[in-house]
Scaffold this motif. Sequence first.
Motif, PDB file in Angstrom:
ATOM      1  N   TYR A 190      -1.544   1.234  -4.983  1.00  0.00           N
ATOM      2  CA  TYR A 190      -1.041  -0.052  -4.651  1.00  0.00           C
ATOM      3  C   TYR A 190       0.061  -0.379  -5.708  1.00  0.00           C
ATOM      4  CZ  TYR A 190      -4.957  -0.455  -1.631  1.00  0.00           C
ATOM      5  OH  TYR A 190      -6.119  -0.279  -0.881  1.00  0.00           O
TER       6      TYR A 190
ATOM      7  N   ILE B 256      -9.391  -3.802  -2.549  1.00  0.00           N
ATOM      8  CA  ILE B 256      -9.079  -2.795  -3.308  1.00  0.00           C
ATOM      9  C   ILE B 256     -10.546  -2.270  -3.919  1.00  0.00           C
ATOM     10  CG2 ILE B 256      -8.070  -2.236  -5.585  1.00  0.00           C
ATOM     11  CD1 ILE B 256      -6.087  -3.339  -3.540  1.00  0.00           C
TER      12      ILE B 256
ATOM     13  N   THR C 118      -6.283  -8.219   0.448  1.00  0.00           N
ATOM     14  CA  THR C 118      -6.181  -6.655   0.663  1.00  0.00           C
ATOM     15  C   THR C 118      -7.456  -6.071  -0.261  1.00  0.00           C
ATOM     16  OG1 THR C 118      -3.886  -6.253   0.805  1.00  0.00           O
ATOM     17  CG2 THR C 118      -4.921  -4.498   0.102  1.00  0.00           C
TER      18      THR C 118
ATOM     19  N   GLU D   2      -9.278   2.597  -7.693  1.00  0.00           N
ATOM     20  CA  GLU D   2      -7.950   2.275  -7.053  1.00  0.00           C
ATOM     21  C   GLU D   2      -7.218   1.720  -8.094  1.00  0.00           C
ATOM     22  OE1 GLU D   2      -8.222   3.005  -2.257  1.00  0.00           O
ATOM     23  OE2 GLU D   2      -8.618   1.080  -3.142  1.00  0.00           O
TER      24      GLU D   2
ATOM     25  N   LYS E  76       0.889  -1.263  -0.028  1.00  0.00           N
ATOM     26  CA  LYS E  76      -0.034   0.020  -0.037  1.00  0.00           C
ATOM     27  C   LYS E  76       0.755   1.225   0.261  1.00  0.00           C
ATOM     28  CE  LYS E  76      -4.056   2.167   0.569  1.00  0.00           C
ATOM     29  NZ  LYS E  76      -3.426   3.634   0.289  1.00  0.00           N
ATOM     30  N   CYS E  77       0.463   1.964  -0.952  1.00  0.00           N
ATOM     31  CA  CYS E  77       1.385   3.346  -0.885  1.00  0.00           C
ATOM     32  C   CYS E  77       0.279   4.510  -0.666  1.00  0.00           C
ATOM     33  CB  CYS E  77       1.983   3.741  -2.294  1.00  0.00           C
ATOM     34  SG  CYS E  77       2.880   2.279  -3.044  1.00  0.00           S
TER      35      CYS E  77
ATOM     36  N   ILE F 100      -3.286  -0.219  -9.461  1.00  0.00           N
ATOM     37  CA  ILE F 100      -2.139  -0.899  -8.790  1.00  0.00           C
ATOM     38  C   ILE F 100      -1.115  -0.841  -9.852  1.00  0.00           C
ATOM     39  CG2 ILE F 100      -1.400  -3.317  -8.251  1.00  0.00           C
ATOM     40  CD1 ILE F 100      -3.981  -3.948  -7.476  1.00  0.00           C
TER      41      ILE F 100
END
Length: 443
Positions: free
Chosen positions: A66, A339, A337, A343, A61-62, A345
């Motif tokens: 992601y 999502i 996770t 969002e 996770k940023c 990746i």
Amino acid sequence: MAQNPVKQRIQWFAVHGVIRGISKVFARRGDPQGRLLIDPDIRANPVAFQDELRARGPIVKCRAIYMTVDHKVANDLLRSDEFHVFGLGTNLPKPLQWLATRTRPDLLHPIQPPSMLSVEPPDHTRYRKLVSSVFTPRAVAALRDRVQDAANTLLDDLEDEEGTVDVVDRYCSQLPVTIIGDILGVPDEARPHILEFGELGAPSLDIGLTWPQYQKVYRGIEGFNDWLSNHLHELRRNPGDDLMSQIIRGSETAEGGPLTHKELLATAGLVLAAGFETTVNLLGNGIRMLLDNPGHLQTLAAQPELWPTAVEEILRLDSPVQLSARIAAEDTEVEGTRIRRGEGIIVYLAGANRDPKVFADPHTFDLQRENAGKHLSFSGGRHFCLGAALARAEGEVGLRTFFERFPDARLAGVGSRRETRVLRGWASLPITLGTARAMSSPA
């Protein structure tokens, strides 16, 4: 028509400037995405960073996105119907999207629709089917013979060179530009334009460009759009036997209706950019890696049947395309996770290619590796690279022929890497060729 300078500056600010500024702040706080965008050490040598991400789990996770370097996760994402490709700027915050949309230049871009890199079915299916109908196994086999002829001619020209030669300028870029020029029906005198536009436009896949970088990219894309549009009009008037003329003819009777000029321009542009830029990097990366591993060159000279595996290992260890990205089309879950829809990746292809769960001793250049071809350097799923077979042929023929002709080639300097993150290759690579060996027959 050139874009209004004010609009151009706003476009850069919305798509790149804000992201770059925020990334600097995030990078100082240790955010992986910020570091990836800003840290020059990661661009120069990303392997340690990839291993660091791997230690943090399959999904990292940023602050704004992601990331994954897990081979299974990456492979699944590339094939998933729950994740889609997306155009440049479409995942920005709403105010920036608004600015970007209203200042976007009327130019084609490799990661904006109607490019195949940024659309999903049914449009993607329609464009891909058209190109696939031309890039048949038979057509690629014929092009392999052309690759051999072109490599021989280019190396003939190098035989009398003394001192240091920049192998990227004199060979790695010239070989694919010859082949892609044949594919696109580009006359010899116009082929330097491909080199020029490629150099200017290569960073267009990156996000967070500086203002000077953005200006260079804009000039490259603008010039390429004008040139390619005129070239396609000329091929319509005077078609040839080249594959692009075949694509033009096929576009007029394509399933779902004829392609518009803009759709055809995007398709032709992607064929050129993908077929040229990535192969330049493959050849340069391969020459450097093999010069760094002279024992491998001795093995390949004795066992030339290992060249296909050598090319797969070069693609795996130093992927010409390092990164891809997907956006969630719906709320979903990946490796535990959650999502949310919208969002994104970052699919770190180069990191997945060194996953120890798939590749034993993953950082080793292994000419005997049985599963070397399981790398993800050509992406996967419905967006798997249409030119993969041609790229492999250019890599194998181009590298084998070079080292057969110049077995005593040696590095003559450190060279310089291209200032790009998505694409990875050498901008220059000085070498001393040594004595040329008599030309051998193709394997």
